[in-house]
Design a protein around this motif. Structure first.
Motif, mmCIF file in Angstrom:
data_model
loop_
_atom_site.group_PDB
_atom_site.id
_atom_site.type_symbol
_atom_site.label_atom_id
_atom_site.label_comp_id
_atom_site.label_asym_id
_atom_site.label_seq_id
_atom_site.Cartn_x
_atom_site.Cartn_y
_atom_site.Cartn_z
ATOM 1 N N SER A 52 -46.209 -26.765 74.310
ATOM 2 C CA SER A 52 -45.501 -25.677 74.993
ATOM 3 C C SER A 52 -45.028 -26.026 76.392
ATOM 4 C CB SER A 52 -46.415 -24.430 75.059
ATOM 5 O OG SER A 52 -46.827 -24.024 73.776
ATOM 6 N N SER A 53 -45.850 -26.725 77.169
ATOM 7 C CA SER A 53 -45.544 -26.948 78.584
ATOM 8 C C SER A 53 -44.735 -28.229 78.785
ATOM 9 C CB SER A 53 -46.844 -27.028 79.397
ATOM 10 O OG SER A 53 -46.573 -27.345 80.740
ATOM 11 N N VAL A 54 -43.553 -28.094 79.349
ATOM 12 C CA VAL A 54 -42.712 -29.262 79.633
ATOM 13 C C VAL A 54 -43.381 -30.146 80.684
ATOM 14 C CG1 VAL A 54 -40.473 -30.013 80.509
ATOM 15 C CG2 VAL A 54 -40.620 -28.005 78.999
ATOM 16 N N VAL A 55 -44.025 -29.506 81.661
ATOM 17 C CA VAL A 55 -44.628 -30.250 82.764
ATOM 18 C C VAL A 55 -45.894 -30.987 82.322
ATOM 19 C CG1 VAL A 55 -45.655 -30.038 85.061
ATOM 20 C CG2 VAL A 55 -43.684 -28.622 84.439
ATOM 21 N N LEU A 56 -46.731 -30.331 81.526
ATOM 22 C CA LEU A 56 -48.025 -30.906 81.147
ATOM 23 C C LEU A 56 -48.021 -31.540 79.765
ATOM 24 C CD1 LEU A 56 -50.436 -28.075 82.393
ATOM 25 C CD2 LEU A 56 -49.865 -30.218 83.550
ATOM 26 N N CYS A 57 -46.875 -31.607 79.115
ATOM 27 C CA CYS A 57 -46.785 -32.049 77.725
ATOM 28 C C CYS A 57 -47.493 -33.374 77.477
ATOM 29 C CB CYS A 57 -45.323 -32.141 77.310
ATOM 30 S SG CYS A 57 -45.056 -32.914 75.703
ATOM 31 N N VAL A 58 -47.087 -34.422 78.185
ATOM 32 C CA VAL A 58 -47.602 -35.768 77.907
ATOM 33 C C VAL A 58 -49.093 -35.862 78.199
ATOM 34 C CG1 VAL A 58 -47.402 -38.211 78.478
ATOM 35 C CG2 VAL A 58 -45.348 -36.789 78.346
ATOM 36 N N ASP A 59 -49.525 -35.342 79.351
ATOM 37 C CA ASP A 59 -50.950 -35.397 79.702
ATOM 38 C C ASP A 59 -51.798 -34.635 78.696
ATOM 39 O OD1 ASP A 59 -50.398 -36.914 81.931
ATOM 40 O OD2 ASP A 59 -50.282 -35.200 83.294
ATOM 41 N N ALA A 60 -51.321 -33.477 78.271
ATOM 42 C CA ALA A 60 -52.088 -32.658 77.329
ATOM 43 C C ALA A 60 -52.168 -33.331 75.955
ATOM 44 C CB ALA A 60 -51.471 -31.271 77.209
#
Length: 461
Positions: A52-60
Motif C-alpha cells: 500500500s505505501s509508496v514510501v515504505l514499500c521496499v523496506d516493508a
C-alpha cells in the motif's frame, strides 16, 4: 534500490486489482512499529504496508520476506517474493531462495506426519487429555505452515475433549485466532458466546473478559458498529492488552478506542469514558495526538481536532483493521464537528464554515446538502445570501401534540381501570391463591386448568 519506474509498475498493478495505494509519507517508524507485534500478524502487517505505501514499500516487503523465512509458511514467502521482485528486482530479497523453500516444505511434511502418528497413538490409548493436546499441537503446527482450514478442523475436534473451563477457553482462543486470520468476523461472535456459556464464576470472567473485549471490538469495528467497538476497546486494561501482541498492540487499542469514540460518542461520554477514564488514560499516553484531538473536540476546537486527525490519516490507512473504515470514521467525526459548531447559532455564513472546515479554495456547500438530506444536520441553505439557517421548531405545535398524546394515554388507562372494576363486580376475577398453592405461573396454571377440564369432560362423556 528500486527505481521510480519499477515502483510505478508495481503500484499500477495494485491499483488495477483494487488495492489501496497511499502516496503520503506516514509518521510511523517501521522498525519500531513492527516490534510491538508477535506471531503471524507481524507478516500480515508488513505485507499490507508493502502493498500500500509508496514510501515504505521496499523496506516493508524486505522485512516481510525476512519475517516469512523465520517461520514455516512457504506460501507467505512466495507471496512476499512475488511482490518484491516486481517492486525492487535488484534487492537481494528479490532472489527466490529455492533451497530454503524445499528444506522447509520437507521439514513441514515430516513434522505433520510425526504429530499425526502421535495423535493416532493417543486415540488408541483413549487418554482424553492426551487426545486434546494432540489435536492442539497438530492444529498449531498446521496453522504455522499456513493450512488454516486443516488447523481449524483439528481445533474443532479438540473441543469435545475439553474437560474443564480452562480447556474450553484454550480451544476458543485457537478457533478465534483462525477466524481473525481468515477475516471471518461473524464466527468470532459465535465462539465468544460459546466461551461465555462455560463460565463458572467471577474469576473466569475476570481472566477472559479482556480477551473477549479485544476480539469482539475488532469484530464490531469490521461490522461498522463503531459505538459498540469503542465501548469494548475502552474497557480493556493496559497490562492485559500487552499479552495479546499477536492480535494488536496497546498503541492500536489507544487509536481504535479514541477514533471510534470520537466518531460515535457525544461530548459528555468522551469526557467521562475517554479523557477521565482511569484505565484508558494510560493508553492515551502512548498516542498523545488522540488525547489532543479528543480534548479539542470536547473544548469546541473542531477545526484543530480535524487537522490533527488528518495529519495521521496515512498511518491509519496502513493499519490492517482501520484501513477500510478510515473514510467513514473520519466522515462521521467531521459531521459531528460541523453539527456541534452550528448548534449555538440560528444562522451562519457559508464563508465562515468554509474557513473552519473546508480545504483552501473549496466550498462546503455540497457536503452540507448531503448532511441535510441524510438528517444529520437540521438546517436549510439560503443560496442567495449564502447562509446556513437552523430550522426552528414550532413550540406551540409540539406542546399541542404532547397534550394530545397525554390525553390519549389518560383515556386508555381510565378505560382499563373501568374494565377491571366491572370484572371484579361481576365476580369474574381470577384469583391467584390456587395457582400460588400449586406453585405454578400464569401460563402453567392456565394449561393445568385446561388439562383438568378436558379430563373431566372425557370422564363425563
Amino acid at each position: 534500490m528500486a527505481d521510480s519506474s519499477q515502483l510505478l509498475t508495481f503500484f499500477t498493478a495494485m491499483d488495477n486489482q483494487g488495492g489501496l495505494v497511499i502516496k503520503d509519507a506516514p509518521k510511523l517508524d517501521l522498525d519500531l512499529y513492527i516490534s510491538n507485534y508477535t506471531g503471524r500478524t507481524r507478516f500480515e502487517r508488513l505485507f499490507s504496508i508493502g502493498q500500500s505505501s509508496v514510501v515504505l514499500c521496499v523496506d516493508a516487503l524486505k522485512a516481510a520476506v525476512t519475517e516469512a523465512k523465520r517461520g514455516k509458511d512457504v506460501r507467505r514467502y512466495r507471496e512476499a517474493w512475488e511482490c518484491i521482485r516486481v517492486a525492487a528486482p535488484n534487492e537481494p530479497e528479490a532472489q527466490f531462495d529455492q533451497a530454503w523453500a524445499d528444506k522447509t516444505e520437507k521439514a513441514n511434511k515430516l513434522e505433520t506426519h510425526r504429530l499425526e502418528t502421535e495423535l493416532k497413538g493417543y486415540k488408541n490409548n483413549l487418554v482424553k487429555e492426551s487426545i486434546r493436546i494432540g489435536y492442539r499441537d497438530l492444529g498449531e503446527h498446521l496453522e504455522s505452515i499456513g493450512d488454516l482450514t486443516a488447523a481449524n478442523d483439528n481445533y474443532t475436534r479438540m473441543r469435545p475433549e475439553a474437560s474443564t473451563h480452562a480447556h474450553l477457553f484454550d480451544w476458543a482462543k485457537h478457533a478465534i485466532g483462525i477466524s481473525l486470520q481468515k477475516r471471518d468476523w461473524s464466527s468470532i461472535q459465535s465462539n465468544i458466546n460459546k466461551m461465555l456459556s462455560g463460565s463458572t464464576g467471577e474469576e473466569d470472567l475476570k481472566v477472559q473478559q479482556p480477551y473477549q473485549k479485544t476480539v469482539l471490538g475488532l469484530a464490531n469495528l469490521h461490522g461498522e458498529k463503531f459505538y459498540d467497538a469503542a465501548k469494548c476497546f475502552l474497557e480493556v486494561e493496559l497490562s492485559v492488552c500487552q499479552q495479546y501482541s499477536n492480535i494488536m498492540s496497546p498503541n492500536d487499542m489507544a487509536t481504535y478506542g479514541g477514533l471510534l469514540a470520537l466518531a460515535s460518542m457525544d461530548r459528555s461520554e468522551l469526557q467521562s469514558r475517554v479523557l477521565d477514564s482511569p484505565s484508558f488514560r494510560n493508553y492515551l499516553e502512548l498516542e498523545p495526538h488522540i488525547r489532543k484531538a479528543t480534548s479539542m473536540f470536547v473544548n469546541g476546537r473542531y477545526s484543530a481536532c480535524l487537522a490533527t486527525l488528518e495529519s495521521y490519516r496515512a498511518d491509519y490507512l496502513l493499519d490492517i483493521h482501520l484501513s477500510r473504515h478510515v473514510k467513514k470514521i473520519y466522515s462521521q467525526i467531521r459531521s459531528k464537528c460541523i453539527v456541534q459548531y452550528f448548534i449555538p447559532f440560528s444562522c451562519v455564513t457559508l464563508d465562515s464554515l468554509d474557513k473552519a472546515f473546508a480545504k483552501p479554495g473549496e466550498s462546503l456547500e455540497a457536503e452540507l446538502i448531503t448532511m441535510i438530506k441524510s438528517g444529520a444536520l437540521k438546517a436549510r441553505i439560503d443560496t442567495v445570501d449564502k447562509l446556513l439557517m437552523a430550522i426552528s421548531t414550532d413550540r406551540r405545535a409540539e406542546m399541542q401534540a404532547n397534550a394530545l398524546e397525554a390525553a390519549k394515554n389518560y383515556e386508555k388507562e381510565a378505560l382499563e381501570r373501568i374494565r377491571r372494576m366491572n370484572i371484579v363486580a361481576a365476580d369474574l376475577e381470577v384469583k391467584g391463591t390456587a395457582r400460588a398453592r400449586a406453585g405454578l405461573g400464569g401460563d402453567q396454571w392456565f394449561n393445568e386448568t385446561r388439562r383438568q377440564m378436558n379430563q373431566g369432560e372425557a370422564a363425563s362423556g
